[in-house]
Enzyme design. Structure first.
Site, mmCIF file in Angstrom:
data_model
loop_
_atom_site.group_PDB
_atom_site.id
_atom_site.type_symbol
_atom_site.label_atom_id
_atom_site.label_comp_id
_atom_site.label_asym_id
_atom_site.label_seq_id
_atom_site.Cartn_x
_atom_site.Cartn_y
_atom_site.Cartn_z
ATOM 1 N N MET A 1 0.695 -0.980 0.212
ATOM 2 C CA MET A 1 0.285 -0.230 -0.203
ATOM 3 C C MET A 1 0.451 1.530 0.066
ATOM 4 S SD MET A 1 -2.703 -0.961 -0.717
ATOM 5 C CE MET A 1 -3.551 -2.695 -0.118
ATOM 6 N N CYS A 2 2.195 1.394 -0.302
ATOM 7 C CA CYS A 2 3.275 2.604 -0.032
ATOM 8 C C CYS A 2 2.726 2.900 -1.285
ATOM 9 C CB CYS A 2 4.362 2.168 0.345
ATOM 10 S SG CYS A 2 4.959 1.591 1.783
ATOM 11 N N HIS A 3 2.656 4.355 -1.736
ATOM 12 C CA HIS A 3 2.595 5.531 -3.303
ATOM 13 C C HIS A 3 4.412 4.704 -3.627
ATOM 14 C CE1 HIS A 3 -0.628 7.025 -1.146
ATOM 15 N NE2 HIS A 3 -1.441 7.203 -2.496
ATOM 16 N N GLU B 1 9.278 4.382 3.907
ATOM 17 C CA GLU B 1 11.089 4.322 3.343
ATOM 18 C C GLU B 1 12.956 4.311 4.415
ATOM 19 O OE1 GLU B 1 8.117 5.009 -0.192
ATOM 20 O OE2 GLU B 1 8.470 6.282 2.269
ATOM 21 N N ASP C 1 23.263 -11.260 6.497
ATOM 22 C CA ASP C 1 23.424 -12.180 5.236
ATOM 23 C C ASP C 1 25.147 -12.537 5.073
ATOM 24 O OD1 ASP C 1 23.275 -13.671 3.094
ATOM 25 O OD2 ASP C 1 24.283 -12.205 2.117
#
Length: 146
Positions: free
Chosen positions: A61-63, A99, A113
């Site tokens: 749902m992020c723009h 973000e 990682d």
């Protein structure tokens, strides 16, 4: 997705933090550049910036937001905690909190990682929004726990 077409364009910033707890020997390997996969902090910095730019591809749902800037910084808390802080800015109709949070998280996961072969007990912890500016809801600054 929320309709933001009536919102005003304003300068918007956000900062987020993740902590990565590890063995002190792992921290030393990162510090001295002795991790087999390469320069851990440089790779994690690039990964975090790339993640900020791709947030809308990861979180449904992020723009999509054109970013004006993104930065990742690292510092140590003692011998066993690497702190990752991400900052993001834009001039847009919606904020960049997600973000910044994504950038900090992905940078931490990248460190994990790259170091998992020497320390599988690492823990990514305390990912949080530190601050945000702009927009209808105004500014926010996290009060440090004490």
């Amino acid at each position: 997705m929320v309709d933001v077409s009536e919102k005003a364009v304003t300068r918007r910033t956000a900062a987020a933090r993740s902590r990565l707890r590890m063995k002190s020997s792992t921290m030393e390997q990162i510090r001295s550049g002795r991790v087999g996969k390469g320069d851990v902090l440089s790779v994690a910095q690039v990964a975090g910036i790339m993640a900020a730019k791709k947030t809308s591809d990861l979180i449904p749902m992020c723009h999509p937001i054109p970013l004006r800037g993104s930065d990742i910084r690292f510092y140590e808390e003692g011998e066993e905690v690497l702190v990752i802080e991400a900052s993001v800015k834009t001039d847009n109709v919606t904020g960049v909190e997600m973000e910044a949070l994504t950038a900090a998280s992905v940078a931490a996961l990248t460190v994990y990682d790259m170091c998992k072969s020497v320390d599988k007990e690492m823990v990514v912890e305390q990912t949080c929004l530190l601050s945000k500016t702009g927009g209808k809801s105004g500014d926010f600054v996290r009060k440090e726990e004490g």
